[in-house]
Each structure stands twice: as structure tokens, then as C-alpha cells.
Design an enzyme around this catalytic site. Structure first.
Site, PDB file in Angstrom:
ATOM      1  N   PHE A  71       0.858  -1.176   0.000  1.00 32.92           N
ATOM      2  CA  PHE A  71       0.000   0.000   0.000  1.00 32.92           C
ATOM      3  C   PHE A  71       0.892   1.224   0.000  1.00 32.92           C
ATOM      4  CE2 PHE A  71      -2.446   3.470   1.784  1.00 32.92           C
ATOM      5  CZ  PHE A  71      -3.607   3.394   1.021  1.00 32.92           C
ATOM      6  N   ASP A 119       9.449   2.409   1.286  1.00 24.97           N
ATOM      7  CA  ASP A 119       8.301   3.149   1.790  1.00 24.97           C
ATOM      8  C   ASP A 119       8.237   2.906   3.295  1.00 24.97           C
ATOM      9  OD1 ASP A 119       5.863   4.058   2.668  1.00 24.97           O
ATOM     10  OD2 ASP A 119       4.712   3.252   0.989  1.00 24.97           O
ATOM     11  N   LYS A 129       3.255  10.103   8.306  1.00 21.42           N
ATOM     12  CA  LYS A 129       2.657   9.655   9.567  1.00 21.42           C
ATOM     13  C   LYS A 129       3.424  10.126  10.802  1.00 21.42           C
ATOM     14  CE  LYS A 129       0.234   5.633   7.613  1.00 21.42           C
ATOM     15  NZ  LYS A 129      -1.171   5.761   7.968  1.00 21.42           N
TER      16      LYS A 129
HETATM   17  C1  PLP Z   1       3.168   2.308   3.770  1.00 20.76           C
HETATM   18  C2  PLP Z   1       2.283   3.454   3.384  1.00 20.76           C
HETATM   19  N1  PLP Z   1       2.604   4.216   2.327  1.00 20.76           N
HETATM   20  C3  PLP Z   1       1.878   5.265   1.973  1.00 20.76           C
HETATM   21  C4  PLP Z   1       0.722   5.606   2.647  1.00 20.76           C
HETATM   22  C5  PLP Z   1      -0.086   6.788   2.207  1.00 20.76           C
HETATM   23  O1  PLP Z   1      -0.011   7.810   3.131  1.00 20.76           O
HETATM   24  P1  PLP Z   1      -1.111   8.974   3.152  1.00 20.76           P
HETATM   25  O2  PLP Z   1      -2.397   8.348   3.547  1.00 20.76           O
HETATM   26  O3  PLP Z   1      -0.578   9.955   4.172  1.00 20.76           O
HETATM   27  O4  PLP Z   1      -1.151   9.564   1.783  1.00 20.76           O
HETATM   28  C6  PLP Z   1       0.340   4.840   3.748  1.00 20.76           C
HETATM   29  C7  PLP Z   1      -0.898   5.164   4.481  1.00 20.76           C
HETATM   30  O5  PLP Z   1      -1.459   4.366   5.186  1.00 20.76           O
HETATM   31  C8  PLP Z   1       1.135   3.740   4.129  1.00 20.76           C
HETATM   32  O6  PLP Z   1       0.824   2.969   5.179  1.00 20.76           O
END
Ligand code: PLP
Length: 398
Positions: free
Chosen positions: A130, A215, A244
Site C-alpha cells: 500500500f 516506503d 505519519k
Molecule cells: C506504507 C504506506 N505508504 C503510503 C501511505 C499513504 O499515506 P497517506 O495516507 O498519508 O497519503 C500509507 C498510508 O497508510 C502507508 O501505510
């Protein structure tokens, strides 16, 4: 109360929180919930942390926003501190995780482009990943449920099964620019990637002139008991996305890169109105003041041990409810035997918040400031929830 006029995109739980204190959230009616969701791994220092409140209000009294047309001292300081504590040389600030990933993807593509390889724009990703909800990040995540109905999938993302090295090797072609992976899959169900696998990815990148992108939006910034999850593995990326926990609840993300990887990101090729604004920088710097202080990450590791041990014994006692405990530090998951949503609901009945994830997992992501005693309180609430669910299962089968 006025009727809401919101998009229907979220199936919301009917709970309305008015304030928070540390690991607790308090509803409008005064009920106290133990928060092991932390806004999906966002409230890294809990709710209303005095140092963050002070940093934000102090900055609010000075200047909120000036734009990236001018120098922003908070950006200079925060970027320096992130670089000093990571593999990276350069930072681009964003407002969210998806934007940090967009920057990471663009950085990798531009790198290949300025090296004379415009044909190399493909990025290999992994099933269960994700990376966000923008058009490029849903293509990177590759999940049909998030792609459906949004037109043609953005070109250039090739997905392989989680942990399948042979499939990965086969997916690398003369069009590949980079490999993108979460060192621990979050939404995918708290699935850590073995360090040998990450080391193999590093080798493949080095041998083929590809960039390795991590990520760490969910698993980074202290969550695993080290500042960044990759530090457990001995494998450093070329580019890394954060968000986050770095903002502790203020919308803030960052894309970190080595100078080499960022060499295509020259003046004018990328931008943002809000990214790195003074309010966000004040909070980001305040988060680091706390996290980089002596003993902070050690406490995360210590509490994690207490919590994990407790979870392991709950697993033994309730085999019909809990199948497996996963994760690192305070990025933990309970793979449920029954539906993960049922376990989250039963925990909520005990006034404890947790977050469902893929692979039938319940995520436990408390604020990193949690004490061992609060972790034990969490365990006792999970125990009560599991007891009730186990009793209900018994009744069903009787
Ligand atoms: C691993 C990862 N990457 C990217 C994102 C996307 O972040 P955002 O919701 O702040 O755009 C998330 C959100 O849950 C995530 O867990």
C-alpha cells in the site's frame, strides 16, 4: 447537529473524540478509550504531547506559511537532522505519505532520465503493498479494489508476489528504473520482509543500475524501535518515503534520497505549495527533539518486549481467536482466527482502539510514548475481548 455533507468514502465508526491525553482519547460524552491505533501510526508521541503543543502554538504566533519561494529555516534544520540520522543527503517535504511516494517515484524516473535512460521508467512493486491513494500510488500498490473505476492504471508499475525473488528477477527489464518496497508491509497485514530478501534487492539494484526505494511511511520514524525500519536490516535504500509519525498528527511527509539518486531533481522540476511550511516544520522538529533524546527508542523496544510476551501468552490461551502475532517494535499485528473486524469490534467494546489490516490482521500501533503499565492495560483489554469472542464461538459450536 447539522447533517453531514461528506463524501461516503469512509465507513466511519460512530465515535466522536473531543480530546486526547497520551495514549487516551476521550469522547464527547467523556468515555476514555485506550488508543492502540494512534490515528493509523500517526500520533507517534500520543495525544497533546506538551512539547508538540508548545512548538505548534509558538510557531502559530509567529508565521504560518510563507511558501517555498523563500527560505524556511525549519526546513533547513529538519532536513539536516533527518539526513544526519539516515542514509540520505537530501530531503523534499510533503503533506502526506502519498505525496512523499509521488516524489520518490518522480525522483527515480528523473534519475534514469538525466542519466540518458528515458526508457527506464518502470518500477517493480510487491503484492499486498500500500503506497497511497493518488493515481500513481494506487498503480504502485496494484490492488484491484483501489484501482477499479478510475480509468487506465498509470503506466510503469510491475507487480510481483510478496517475497518471490525469481519473479522479481524476471520482472526487471531494460525499462526498469527502481524497486519499491515497504520493509514491513503495514496495510498488507504487518508482514516484515526478511533482511536477506532486502539484501538481494540491493544487489539486484546495484548490478542493474536501479534505485531501491523504501516506503517507511508506516514502519519508519521510531515505530520499530529504531529511527527507521531499514536500520534493523543492514540494507540502505537510495530513496525513502516518510510521513505519519514524523508529524505526530500534523500533516507532514518527506522524501529522502542520496545526492546521486536526487541528481535529476533540479530547480523547477517538482514543487508543492504547502510542503514543509513553518507550522509543519515546527512540529516535525519537535517530534525529533523527543525521539532523538537518549533512551526514547530503547523504551519503544522495552515496551514492545513486554507487550509481545503478553500477546504470545494470549495467543496460547485463545487459539480460536488468535492465530499469530507479527511485527517489530510497536508495529504489531494479531492475525485473527475469526474475522479481524470482529476482534477490532470486541476490543472497541472494551474501550480500546485498534486498526484492521489486510490478511485478516488487527494492527496494534500505540503511541511510542506508551509505558509498560499502559501496555499491560492494553493486554488486559485484549484478553477480555478474546474471552468474550472465545465464549461466543463455543456457544455457536455447541
Ligand atoms: C506504507 C504506506 N505508504 C503510503 C501511505 C499513504 O499515506 P497517506 O495516507 O498519508 O497519503 C500509507 C498510508 O497508510 C502507508 O501505510
Amino acid at each position: 447537529m447539522a447533517e453531514a455533507a461528506l463524501y461516503d468514502t469512509f465507513a466511519r465508526v460512530p465515535l466522536r473524540f473531543e480530546r486526547g491525553e497520551g495514549v487516551w482519547l476521550v469522547t464527547e460524552g467523556g468515555e476514555r478509550y485506550l488508543d492502540f491505533g494512534a490515528g493509523i501510526a500517526v500520533n507517534s508521541l500520543g495525544h497533546s504531547h506538551p512539547h508538540l503543543v508548545e512548538a505548534l502554538t509558538e510557531q502559530a504566533n509567529k508565521v504560518w506559511h510563507t511558501s517555498n519561494l523563500y527560505e524556511v529555516p525549519g526546513q533547513e534544520r529538519l532536513s539536516r537532522r533527518l539526513v544526519d540520522n539516515s542514509f540520505a543527503d537530501k530531503v523534499f517535504f510533503t503533506n502526506s505519505g502519498a505525496e512523499a511516494l509521488e516524489c520518490a517515484i518522480k525522483t527515480a524516473r528523473r534519475y534514469q532520465y538525466v542519466k540518458g535512460h528515458p526508457e527506464k521508467f518502470h518500477i517493480v512493486t510487491f503484492e499486498g503493498a500500500f503506497h497511497g491513494r493518488t493515481l500513481a500510488t494506487i498503480a504502485a500498490g496494484g490492488q484491484a479494489k483501489y484501482l477499479e473505476g478510475f480509468g487506465p492504471k498509470v503506466e510503469g508499475f510491475d507487480q510481483v508476489p510478496f517475497g518471490d525473488l525469481e519473479a522479481l528477477k524476471a520482472a526487471v527489464t531494460e525499462k526498469t528504473a527502481a524497486i519499491l518496497i515497504e520493509p514491513i508491509q503495514g496495510e498488507g497485514g504487518i508482514r516484515p520482509v526478511p533482511k536477506e530478501f532486502l539484501a538481494a534487492l540491493r544487489d539486484i539494484c546495484d548490478q542493474n543500475g536501479l534505485l531501491l526505494i523504501f516506503d517507511e511511511v508506516q514502519c519508519g520514524v521510531g515505530r520499530t524501535g529504531k529511527m527507521f525500519a531499514y536500520e534493523w536490516t543492514g540494507v540502505a535504500p537510495d530513496i525513502m518515503a516518510l510521513a505519519k509519525g514524523i508529524g505526530g498528527g500534523f500533516p507532514l511527509g518527506a522524501c529522502l534520497a542520496t545526492a546521486e539518486a536526487a541528481s535529476g531533481m533540479t530547480a523547477g522540476v517538482h514543487g508543492t505549495t504547502y510542503g514543509g511550511n513553518p507550522l509543519a516544520m515546527a512540529v516535525g522538529n519537535a517530534v525529533l527533539d523527543v525521539m532523538l533524546a537518549e533512551g526514547f527508542l530503547e523504551n519503544v523496544r522495552d515496551v514492545s518486549l513486554v507487550f509481545r510476551q503478553g500477546l504470545a501468552s494470549l495467543k496460547d490461551r485463545f487459539p480460536d481467536v488468535i492465530e499469530e502475532i507479527r511485527g517489530e517494535g510497536l508495529l504489531l499485528g494479531i492475525k485473527a482466527k475469526l474475522l479481524a473486524g470482529e476482534l477490532v469490534g470486541a476490543m472497541r467494546d472494551e474501550k480500546m482502539l485498534a486498526v484492521p489490516a489486510g490478511d485478516n490482521v488487527v494492527r496494534l500501533l500505540p503511541p511510542l510514548t506508551i509505558t509498560a503499565q499502559e501496555a499491560r492495560e492494553g493486554l488486559s483489554r485484549i484478553e477480555k475481548a478474546a474471552e468474550k469472542l472465545a465464549a461466543a464461538e463455543l456457544k455457536k459450536s455447541a
